[in-house]
Scaffold this active site. Structure first.
Site, PDB file in Angstrom:
ATOM      1  N   SER A 135       0.822  -1.204   0.000  1.00 59.86           N
ATOM      2  CA  SER A 135       0.000   0.000   0.000  1.00 59.86           C
ATOM      3  C   SER A 135       0.857   1.256   0.000  1.00 59.86           C
ATOM      4  CB  SER A 135      -0.938  -0.009   1.204  1.00 59.86           C
ATOM      5  OG  SER A 135      -0.236  -0.375   2.362  1.00 59.86           O
ATOM      6  N   GLU A 181      -4.857  -0.019  -8.078  1.00 56.55           N
ATOM      7  CA  GLU A 181      -3.848   0.991  -8.376  1.00 56.55           C
ATOM      8  C   GLU A 181      -2.627   0.245  -8.929  1.00 56.55           C
ATOM      9  OE1 GLU A 181      -2.449   4.832  -5.704  1.00 56.55           O
ATOM     10  OE2 GLU A 181      -2.794   2.962  -4.706  1.00 56.55           O
ATOM     11  N   HIS A 208      -2.039  -2.718  -6.395  1.00 51.77           N
ATOM     12  CA  HIS A 208      -2.603  -2.411  -5.076  1.00 51.77           C
ATOM     13  C   HIS A 208      -4.120  -2.517  -5.106  1.00 51.77           C
ATOM     14  CE1 HIS A 208      -3.258   0.793  -1.741  1.00 51.77           C
ATOM     15  NE2 HIS A 208      -3.291  -0.422  -1.249  1.00 51.77           N
ATOM     16  N   ASN A 249      -3.168   6.153  -0.893  1.00 50.64           N
ATOM     17  CA  ASN A 249      -2.828   6.452   0.503  1.00 50.64           C
ATOM     18  C   ASN A 249      -2.208   7.823   0.699  1.00 50.64           C
ATOM     19  OD1 ASN A 249      -3.871   4.282   2.006  1.00 50.64           O
ATOM     20  ND2 ASN A 249      -2.395   2.964   0.976  1.00 50.64           N
TER      21      ASN A 249
END
Ligand code: CAA
Length: 282
Positions: free
Chosen positions: A119, A152, A140, A190
């Site tokens: 992540s 992602e 991801h 993130n």
């Protein structure tokens, strides 16, 4: 090369969800974990998740059995020699991931792609642990993997356009929408999500609002499906802290400093849903 067999390493929440969606899309899946009890739990969780789709009528019982039959569970990494595509989903520990990528590079066939579900950890450093950095990329997934439509895809410094093309094609086969991100700490998801969660925790610490008030504002005021503190409990407070630390260390900007309350809760073992206690009690 036609991709038929996919290896997934790590049978935790993300790993078993990833194994499930690959098997659902027709791939043969080898799910690897060091611990047999993790594999047993993963099997039960996948069966439960597929059961929900059967209950809703979006999956036929025979197809559920077919999906389960396409997932082969093992504790032996060495069995991945036949995999065409490998997705790593072990704990967010940069050293452990680098060591694993070096081992995978030695085991996997030369043309296999090595993807990481990290992540926030640098894809470039994972690629550098192998002799095939052109075939290493980030993939991801979002939790819960069977429900969330996004993946992602992270292009490391040496990831080839061909590897990115293959990953986009696989995501399309999984029925997911893929978005490309560059290899900067936290990528896109993130980089944006964690500062929001961190700010919500600062707001609790400073007494701006209760967890319920903060979550209600974001749910009803911004139409988020979960408030940021419920989401933090769902992701795991230890995972949130690890990601914020990567953002803070990697970008060097004090705006990413993890909230002291988050650090204290993690130190106390209040990790959210998985420990039974976080901002809420489960
Ligand atoms: N498999 C199959 N079905 C599932 C499921 C699973 N694993 N989990 C839940 N469901 C089903 C439920 O059975 C339920 O079905 P019905 O509507 O038929 O009853 C439906 O999904 C909705 O579930 P719930 O009623 O329990 O709860 P909900 O309406 O709040 O939806 C949710 C759950 C989809 C998780 C929603 O709350 C949501 O989208 N939350 C935000 C999730 C999110 O932001 N994820 C990203 C986290 S960040 C991340 O993953 C990356 C990172 O690096 C940290």
């Amino acid at each position: 090369m036609e991709i038929k067999t996919v290896g997934v390493i790590g049978a935790g929440t993300m790993g078993h969800g990833i194994a499930q969606v690959f098997a659902h899309a027709g791939f043969a899946v080898q799910l690897v974990d060091v611990a047999q009890p993790m594999l047993d739990r993963a099997h039960a969780a996948i069966a439960r998740s597929l059961g929900k789709f059967v209950e809703k009528g979006t999956l036929a019982p025979a197809d559920r059995d077919g999906i389960l039959g396409r997932i082969w569970m093992t504790t032996s990494l060495d069995l991945l020699t036949g995999a065409d595509y490998i997705v790593e989903a072990i704990a967010e520990d940069a050293d452990a991931k680098r060591a694993l990528f070096a081992s995978l590079d030695a085991i996997a066939k030369a043309e296999a792609t090595l993807a990481s579900n990290t992540s926030s950890i640098s894809i470039t450093t994972l690629g550098a642990a192998t002799k095939r950095p052109d075939r290493v990329l980030g993939m991801h997934f979002m939790n819960p993997v069977p429900l969330m439509p996004l993946v992602e895809l992270i292009r490391g410094q040496d990831t080839s356009p061909e590897s990115m093309r293959i990953a986009f094609e696989i995501c399309a086969r999984l029925g997911k929408t893929a978005v490309e991100a560059a290899d900067y700490p936290g990528f896109i998801a993130n980089r944006i999500l964690m500062p929001m969660i961190n700010e919500a925790i600062y707001a609790v610490m400073e007494g701006v609002g209760t967890p319920e008030a903060i979550d209600t504002v974001m749910k009803l005021g911004m139409n988020h499906p979960m408030g940021p503190l419920t989401l933090a409990d769902f992701i795991g407070l230890d995972v949130c802290l690890a990601i914020l630390t990567v953002l803070h260390d990697g970008l060097g900007d004090p705006k990413y400093r993890p909230c002291p309350l988050l650090r204290r809760m993690v130190a106390a073992g209040r990790l959210g849903q998985k420990s039974g206690q976080g901002f809420y009690t489960y």
